[in-house]
Write a protein that holds these residues in place. Structure first.
Motif, PDB file in Angstrom:
ATOM      1  N   UNK A 146       0.814  -1.208   0.000  1.00  0.00           N
ATOM      2  CA  UNK A 146       0.000   0.000   0.000  1.00  0.00           C
ATOM      3  C   UNK A 146       0.858   1.272   0.000  1.00  0.00           C
ATOM      4  N   UNK A 147       2.149   1.128   0.255  1.00  0.00           N
ATOM      5  CA  UNK A 147       3.052   2.281   0.249  1.00  0.00           C
ATOM      6  C   UNK A 147       4.219   1.979  -0.690  1.00  0.00           C
ATOM      7  N   UNK A 148       4.494   2.918  -1.602  1.00  0.00           N
ATOM      8  CA  UNK A 148       5.522   2.721  -2.621  1.00  0.00           C
ATOM      9  C   UNK A 148       6.329   4.009  -2.773  1.00  0.00           C
ATOM     10  N   UNK A 149       7.643   3.866  -2.869  1.00  0.00           N
ATOM     11  CA  UNK A 149       8.471   5.015  -3.238  1.00  0.00           C
ATOM     12  C   UNK A 149       9.397   4.599  -4.373  1.00  0.00           C
ATOM     13  N   UNK A 150       9.716   5.570  -5.200  1.00  0.00           N
ATOM     14  CA  UNK A 150      10.642   5.380  -6.313  1.00  0.00           C
ATOM     15  C   UNK A 150      11.597   6.563  -6.318  1.00  0.00           C
ATOM     16  N   UNK A 151      12.887   6.248  -6.333  1.00  0.00           N
ATOM     17  CA  UNK A 151      13.920   7.280  -6.473  1.00  0.00           C
ATOM     18  C   UNK A 151      14.750   6.946  -7.703  1.00  0.00           C
ATOM     19  N   UNK A 152      15.045   7.970  -8.477  1.00  0.00           N
ATOM     20  CA  UNK A 152      15.933   7.820  -9.625  1.00  0.00           C
ATOM     21  C   UNK A 152      17.073   8.805  -9.426  1.00  0.00           C
ATOM     22  N   UNK A 153      18.280   8.262  -9.353  1.00  0.00           N
ATOM     23  CA  UNK A 153      19.479   9.055  -9.069  1.00  0.00           C
ATOM     24  C   UNK A 153      19.294   9.906  -7.811  1.00  0.00           C
ATOM     25  N   UNK A 154      18.656   9.302  -6.797  1.00  0.00           N
ATOM     26  CA  UNK A 154      18.476   9.955  -5.506  1.00  0.00           C
ATOM     27  C   UNK A 154      17.277  10.871  -5.398  1.00  0.00           C
ATOM     28  N   UNK A 155      16.620  11.187  -6.508  1.00  0.00           N
ATOM     29  CA  UNK A 155      15.458  12.086  -6.503  1.00  0.00           C
ATOM     30  C   UNK A 155      14.166  11.269  -6.415  1.00  0.00           C
ATOM     31  N   UNK A 156      13.331  11.572  -5.407  1.00  0.00           N
ATOM     32  CA  UNK A 156      12.059  10.859  -5.285  1.00  0.00           C
ATOM     33  C   UNK A 156      11.119  11.308  -6.398  1.00  0.00           C
TER      34      UNK A 156
END
Length: 182
Positions: A146-156
């Motif tokens: 139910x909770x998801x985070x995505x970071x690309x090159x440290x940026x959320x």
């Protein structure tokens, strides 16, 4: 059913999402700690990120620590889908899972992709038949996050995971194991 092609996995992290202002899914992180095919076993998966629908994706392709093994997925598992002819990107892939948290960290040329899943629902057995939604059968176990985070090159990256459906598949799931067969 006679099986001609297969892949099985251990330690799968799956995310299918949209970013603000988009109507079509434009984020895919679909990876596992170990994927086994008739050609061998390696950390593998599929990634796609197209933040602007009017521009090419920032990255798109099958990811694998072994590019020869990665070349199996398109023509043997995803034949007949938009993914069939995607390139293979050499990647470092690390999957970790602790009680209540699953993370995938991928390094491909120019990008570090970090996906974290948490707040899981119950673990469920899944059996998806041929054509629902892909041209292969799928069996396994998974728990919806139910909770998801995505970071690309440290940026959320702001995103919304697609709705979860036991029949159609998880948009944000931890899958300890399963198989695709054709």
């Amino acid at each position: 059913m006679s099986i001609t092609n297969f892949m099985s996995w251990v330690g799968g992290v799956d995310l299918f999402a949209t970013t603000p202002g988009t109507t079509q899914p434009n984020v895919i992180v679909h990876v596992a700690r170990a994927v086994t095919t008739p050609l061998g076993t390696a950390p593998s998966g599929l990634v796609f990120f197209q933040p602007d629908g009017n521009k090419p994706p920032l990255f798109a392709g099958f990811v694998c620590t072994d590019v020869n093994l990665g070349a199996y997925y398109g023509p043997k598992i995803f034949a007949g889908t938009p993914f069939e002819n995607m390139p293979v990107l050499e990647a470092e892939i690390e999957i970790t899972e602790t009680e209540g948290l699953a993370t995938a960290t991928l390094k491909i040329e120019g990008f570090v992709i970090e996906t974290t899943l948490s707040e899981f629902g119950p673990m469920e057995k899944i059996e998806r038949t041929l054509g629902a939604p892909m041209p292969f059968t799928q069996q396994g176990v998974e728990a919806h996050a139910r909770n998801v985070t995505l970071k690309i090159n440290g940026e959320e990256i702001a995103l919304s995971a697609l709705p979860y459906s036991l029949e159609m598949g998880g948009s944000s799931v931890w899958s300890p194991g399963g198989t695709y067969t054709r």
